[in-house]
Design a protein around this motif. Structure first.
Motif, PDB file in Angstrom:
ATOM      1  N   UNK A  36       0.815  -1.406   0.011  1.00 32.79           N
ATOM      2  CA  UNK A  36       0.035  -0.134   0.014  1.00 32.79           C
ATOM      3  C   UNK A  36       0.714   1.191   0.063  1.00 32.79           C
ATOM      4  N   UNK A  37       0.637   2.090  -0.883  1.00 27.74           N
ATOM      5  CA  UNK A  37       1.315   3.599  -0.980  1.00 27.74           C
ATOM      6  C   UNK A  37       0.457   4.307  -0.341  1.00 27.74           C
ATOM      7  N   UNK A  38       0.820   4.919   0.939  1.00 23.36           N
ATOM      8  CA  UNK A  38      -0.102   5.820   1.288  1.00 23.36           C
ATOM      9  C   UNK A  38       0.753   7.157   2.037  1.00 23.36           C
ATOM     10  N   UNK A  39       0.308   8.198   2.622  1.00 22.27           N
ATOM     11  CA  UNK A  39       1.249   9.182   2.968  1.00 22.27           C
ATOM     12  C   UNK A  39       1.799   8.981   3.999  1.00 22.27           C
ATOM     13  N   UNK A  40       3.064   9.812   4.557  1.00 25.23           N
ATOM     14  CA  UNK A  40       3.946   9.677   5.605  1.00 25.23           C
ATOM     15  C   UNK A  40       2.957  10.125   6.638  1.00 25.23           C
ATOM     16  N   UNK A  41       2.178  11.106   6.698  1.00 22.04           N
ATOM     17  CA  UNK A  41       1.312  11.540   7.584  1.00 22.04           C
ATOM     18  C   UNK A  41       0.363  10.395   8.016  1.00 22.04           C
ATOM     19  N   UNK A  42      -0.284   9.636   7.093  1.00 24.14           N
ATOM     20  CA  UNK A  42      -1.289   8.385   7.588  1.00 24.14           C
ATOM     21  C   UNK A  42      -0.214   7.532   8.290  1.00 24.14           C
ATOM     22  N   UNK A  43       0.960   7.123   7.786  1.00 19.81           N
ATOM     23  CA  UNK A  43       1.772   6.161   8.415  1.00 19.81           C
ATOM     24  C   UNK A  43       1.969   6.533   9.900  1.00 19.81           C
ATOM     25  N   UNK A  44       2.570   7.558  10.077  1.00 21.43           N
ATOM     26  CA  UNK A  44       2.679   8.238  11.457  1.00 21.43           C
ATOM     27  C   UNK A  44       1.396   8.210  12.444  1.00 21.43           C
ATOM     28  N   UNK A  45       0.323   8.546  11.775  1.00 17.39           N
ATOM     29  CA  UNK A  45      -0.940   8.957  12.493  1.00 17.39           C
ATOM     30  C   UNK A  45      -1.632   7.727  13.053  1.00 17.39           C
ATOM     31  N   UNK A  46      -1.322   6.536  11.973  1.00 17.66           N
ATOM     32  CA  UNK A  46      -1.707   5.155  12.369  1.00 17.66           C
ATOM     33  C   UNK A  46      -0.661   4.445  13.311  1.00 17.66           C
ATOM     34  N   UNK A  47       0.288   4.873  13.370  1.00 16.84           N
ATOM     35  CA  UNK A  47       1.377   4.352  14.195  1.00 16.84           C
ATOM     36  C   UNK A  47       1.885   2.861  13.503  1.00 16.84           C
ATOM     37  N   UNK A  48       1.980   2.812  12.223  1.00 23.55           N
ATOM     38  CA  UNK A  48       2.288   1.694  11.557  1.00 23.55           C
ATOM     39  C   UNK A  48       3.974   1.616  11.390  1.00 23.55           C
ATOM     40  N   UNK A  49       4.195   0.476  11.745  1.00 20.75           N
ATOM     41  CA  UNK A  49       5.780  -0.291  11.836  1.00 20.75           C
ATOM     42  C   UNK A  49       5.491  -1.608  11.849  1.00 20.75           C
ATOM     43  N   UNK A  50       6.649  -2.409  11.632  1.00 18.74           N
ATOM     44  CA  UNK A  50       6.772  -3.807  11.555  1.00 18.74           C
ATOM     45  C   UNK A  50       6.053  -4.520  12.816  1.00 18.74           C
ATOM     46  N   UNK A  51       5.273  -5.525  12.608  1.00 19.27           N
ATOM     47  CA  UNK A  51       4.522  -6.078  13.852  1.00 19.27           C
ATOM     48  C   UNK A  51       3.391  -5.787  14.253  1.00 19.27           C
ATOM     49  N   UNK A  52       2.735  -4.523  13.662  1.00 21.73           N
ATOM     50  CA  UNK A  52       1.384  -3.828  13.860  1.00 21.73           C
ATOM     51  C   UNK A  52       0.351  -4.369  13.072  1.00 21.73           C
ATOM     52  N   UNK A  53      -0.612  -4.891  13.787  1.00 21.96           N
ATOM     53  CA  UNK A  53      -2.045  -5.471  12.984  1.00 21.96           C
ATOM     54  C   UNK A  53      -2.605  -4.496  12.150  1.00 21.96           C
ATOM     55  N   UNK A  54      -2.721  -4.691  11.080  1.00 20.13           N
ATOM     56  CA  UNK A  54      -3.549  -3.689  10.215  1.00 20.13           C
ATOM     57  C   UNK A  54      -4.499  -4.562   9.067  1.00 20.13           C
ATOM     58  N   UNK A  55      -5.439  -3.606   8.413  1.00 19.98           N
ATOM     59  CA  UNK A  55      -6.365  -4.127   7.576  1.00 19.98           C
ATOM     60  C   UNK A  55      -5.989  -3.535   6.141  1.00 19.98           C
ATOM     61  N   UNK A  56      -5.821  -4.264   5.142  1.00 18.81           N
ATOM     62  CA  UNK A  56      -5.725  -3.465   4.064  1.00 18.81           C
ATOM     63  C   UNK A  56      -7.301  -3.558   3.438  1.00 18.81           C
ATOM     64  N   UNK A  57      -7.391  -2.305   2.757  1.00 21.93           N
ATOM     65  CA  UNK A  57      -9.107  -2.187   2.541  1.00 21.93           C
ATOM     66  C   UNK A  57      -9.009  -1.617   1.053  1.00 21.93           C
ATOM     67  N   UNK A  58      -9.599  -2.393   0.220  1.00 22.65           N
ATOM     68  CA  UNK A  58      -9.503  -2.102  -1.168  1.00 22.65           C
ATOM     69  C   UNK A  58     -10.989  -2.017  -1.754  1.00 22.65           C
TER      70      UNK A  58
END
Length: 137
Positions: A36-58
């Motif tokens: 997924x290509x998303x903004x750095x703002x979104x990455x930081x706001x969501x706290x995305x890093x290795x090991x975090x549970x996340x959902x891909x939405x398409x």
């Protein structure tokens, strides 16, 4: 939160490749990697890093179907079998069984005919990384 997007797959973030404005988030889902290509703002706001549970939405309208895998820039290509074709007046909803799970695609009736899609036929779901949203709970 409930979403109208048909394709929602839970997994674990395996990598975050940070850029100046955007980043690429890799999520492992049932042994497959969704990019997924998303903004750095979104990455930081969501706290995305290795090991975090996340959902891909398409959204289903963002999923292309191919019967042969072309050389293409789209990062996400998932092999599957046509499980169902829900017919509409102009568009059909094609559902593929893949390792990710059931992937739905809304494509034109003409495309379904041209690709000769039918239940049981092998096909690929093709999705650009910019079409994959990421959510967390």
């Amino acid at each position: 939160m409930k979403l109208s997007a048909r394709n929602q797959f839970k997994g674990i973030v395996t990598n975050v490749n940070e850029g100046a404005v955007n980043g690429i988030v890799s999520i492992e889902i049932n042994g497959e990697i969704v990019s997924s290509t998303i903004s750095m703002n979104a990455i930081k706001e969501l706290g995305l890093k290795k090991g975090v549970e996340a959902t891909a939405v398409i959204k289903a309208t963002e999923v292309m179907i191919a019967t042969e895998l072309p050389k293409i820039s789209a990062r996400n290509k998932f092999k599957g079998t046509v499980k169902n074709i829900q017919e509409g007046a102009v568009n059909d909803i094609v559902t593929l069984d893949t390792k990710l799970g059931a992937v739905s695609s809304t494509i034109s009736k003409n495309a379904v005919e041209e690709l000769e899609l039918s239940v049981g036929k092998e096909a690929y779901a093709v999705i650009k990384a910019t079409s994959v949203m990421v959510g967390i709970e």
